[in-house]
Design an enzyme around this catalytic site. Structure first.
Site, PDB file in Angstrom:
ATOM      1  N   GLN A  10      11.211 -40.705  42.358  1.00  5.92           N
ATOM      2  CA  GLN A  10      11.584 -41.978  42.957  1.00  5.92           C
ATOM      3  C   GLN A  10      10.872 -43.114  42.230  1.00  5.92           C
ATOM      4  OE1 GLN A  10      11.875 -42.118  47.341  1.00  5.92           O
ATOM      5  NE2 GLN A  10      10.797 -40.171  47.299  1.00  5.92           N
ATOM      6  N   HIS A  64      16.546 -30.825  45.744  1.00  9.94           N
ATOM      7  CA  HIS A  64      16.982 -31.045  44.358  1.00  9.94           C
ATOM      8  C   HIS A  64      15.864 -31.760  43.581  1.00  9.94           C
ATOM      9  CE1 HIS A  64      20.594 -31.404  41.667  1.00  9.94           C
ATOM     10  NE2 HIS A  64      19.678 -32.074  41.012  1.00  9.94           N
ATOM     11  N   HIS A  93      20.345 -27.733  40.765  1.00  9.76           N
ATOM     12  CA  HIS A  93      19.727 -27.851  42.091  1.00  9.76           C
ATOM     13  C   HIS A  93      18.467 -26.995  42.223  1.00  9.76           C
ATOM     14  CE1 HIS A  93      19.821 -28.570  46.464  1.00  9.76           C
ATOM     15  NE2 HIS A  93      19.415 -27.319  46.563  1.00  9.76           N
ATOM     16  N   HIS A 151      13.875 -34.216  41.882  1.00 10.50           N
ATOM     17  CA  HIS A 151      14.099 -35.651  41.694  1.00 10.50           C
ATOM     18  C   HIS A 151      12.792 -36.410  41.893  1.00 10.50           C
ATOM     19  CE1 HIS A 151      14.101 -35.531  46.103  1.00 10.50           C
ATOM     20  NE2 HIS A 151      13.945 -36.836  46.105  1.00 10.50           N
ATOM     21  N   CYS A 160      24.107 -30.905  49.022  1.00 10.22           N
ATOM     22  CA  CYS A 160      23.091 -31.720  48.345  1.00 10.22           C
ATOM     23  C   CYS A 160      23.715 -32.983  47.746  1.00 10.22           C
ATOM     24  CB  CYS A 160      22.416 -30.898  47.250  1.00 10.22           C
ATOM     25  SG  CYS A 160      21.250 -31.859  46.281  1.00 10.22           S
ATOM     26  N   ASN A 213       7.578 -36.544  44.591  1.00 12.26           N
ATOM     27  CA  ASN A 213       7.040 -35.730  45.679  1.00 12.26           C
ATOM     28  C   ASN A 213       7.691 -34.370  45.533  1.00 12.26           C
ATOM     29  OD1 ASN A 213       5.744 -37.949  46.801  1.00 12.26           O
ATOM     30  ND2 ASN A 213       7.439 -38.430  48.157  1.00 12.26           N
TER      31      ASN A 213
HETATM   32 ZN   LIG Z   1      21.165 -30.396  44.536  1.00 12.16          ZN
END
Ligand SMILES: [Zn+2]
Length: 361
Positions: free
Chosen positions: A189, A185, A134, A187, A70, A174
């Site tokens: 944007q 992971h 993660h 996250h 990752c 998303n």
């Molecule tokens: Zn990760």
């Protein structure tokens, strides 16, 4: 909170947002990275008066890597990732495979036809890592961490809005392979567009028409009407209300709206930022409990554009939409939605709100 900006090996910017004021971020990115791709291309679609980005280099982007590979994990002694530090709280960095980037390429673009001019897709695309864990999700973050994420988004909105080419800053998450997520992971944007996106323009037009007709602020009056109707409200506190809009397009769609008219994330007070996490986390936990599985969603911050003449009529809100309509069923954007832009929703908004209110968390 402490903010530390560094440069990655290929010149991209990375910013640590640390909850500890004494955090030291002096790790160096020692990877051997290829140079950044040139700016993607924007083409004008005269048929509908919209811009379309052509970013062919994104075909090569990292796609569902194994957990051990990752790129959003902290670095370790054995492995260098996008984040040079061995631990972090919240990190923002320029996307290695951007749809919009900065600065401009040197080659001028040829227009495909005189009616369809092309221009470089100047702008910025950034990745926001919410946690080094993660296997976490936004719903599992602490309210304190949500504040740090909000501080990072407000910082990025203010800084990107100051770039001369940027017309609109869009912060979003998303979540789920069903949405097309290519990295598991947790996250989000940020897209800094060199134009005002179509949906923002549509909302501004509606707000202008409403203001001309009534003198009111559309976003404020919709919020007041939903709070009065109550039947579609999912959860609320002193500063925020989460409700399913009366004309929701998606099986599950919830708007999280501040009670005060605010244009964008930097406009929120500390009290409003602190109050957002409890309402949003409550909503996300209800969403995941609906089908006893992580709900795929798109979480989108609608902000005022940077310099549109009607920007003062915009009303900050978060729009969460999910295509899941039943445990093993997804809504797809088929003929009516994709070709005509006319949505057909299989779930009544009042029913969706009741399910979200009553679900056992
Ligand atoms: Zn990760």
């Amino acid at each position: 909170m402490k903010r530390t900006a560094i440069q990655l090996a290929d010149g991209r910017e990375l910013i640590y947002f640390d909850e500890r004021d004494d955090a030291v971020r002096d790790e160096i990115d020692r990877r051997d990275l290829p140079t950044q791709p040139p700016a993607a291309e924007l083409r004008y679609d005269p048929l509908v008066d919209e811009w379309v980005a052509m970013a062919a280099h994104r075909q090569a982007r990292t796609f569902l890597p194994a957990a051990g590979d990752c790129p959003l994990d902290p670095s370790s002694a054995e492995r260098s990732t996008e984040i040079p530090a061995y631990d972090y709280d919240v990190v923002v960095f320029e996307n290695r495979f951007p749809s919009f980037n900065y600065p401009a390429p040197v080659d001028p673009l040829a227009d495909p036809t005189p009616l369809s001019p092309a221009r470089p897709a100047i702008g910025r695309c950034e990745v926001v890592c919410f946690t080094p864990d993660h296997n976490a999700s936004f719903a599992s973050l602490s309210p304190e961490r949500v504040r740090t994420v909000m501080a990072a988004l407000a910082d990025r909105t203010a800084e990107l809005s100051a770039l001369p080419e940027v017309e609109h800053v869009f912060c979003f998450e998303n979540r789920g392979e069903e949405i097309g997520v290519t990295l598991h992971h947790p996250h989000g944007q940020i897209y800094a567009y060199p134009f005002v996106p179509p949906r923002t323009l549509t909302m501004l037009r509606a707000a202008r028409r409403y203001a001309d007709g009534t003198g009111g602020v559309l976003g404020a009056d919709i919020l007041a009407a939903e709070r009065a109707a109550e039947v579609r409200v999912v959860t609320a506190n002193e500063h925020w209300t989460a409700y399913v809009p009366a004309a929701a397009r998606w099986p599950f769609e919830v708007h999280v709206v501040p009670h005060r008219h605010v244009l964008n994330l930097p406009g929120l007070t500390d009290a409003e930022v602190a109050a957002f996490g409890p309402v949003y986390l409550d909503l996300l936990r209800r969403c995941d409990a609906l089908f006893n599985a992580p709900l795929p969603y798109i979480s989108a911050w609608h902000q005022a554009p940077v310099r549109h003449p009607d920007r003062d009529l915009a009303y900050l809100h978060l729009q969460l939409t999910s295509p899941r309509r039943a445990a093993a069923k997804l809504k797809y954007l088929a003929g009516s939605e994709s070709a005509m832009g006319a949505f057909v929703n299989d779930v009544r908004p009042e029913h969706a709100a009741a399910l979200l209110r009553e679900v056992k968390r």
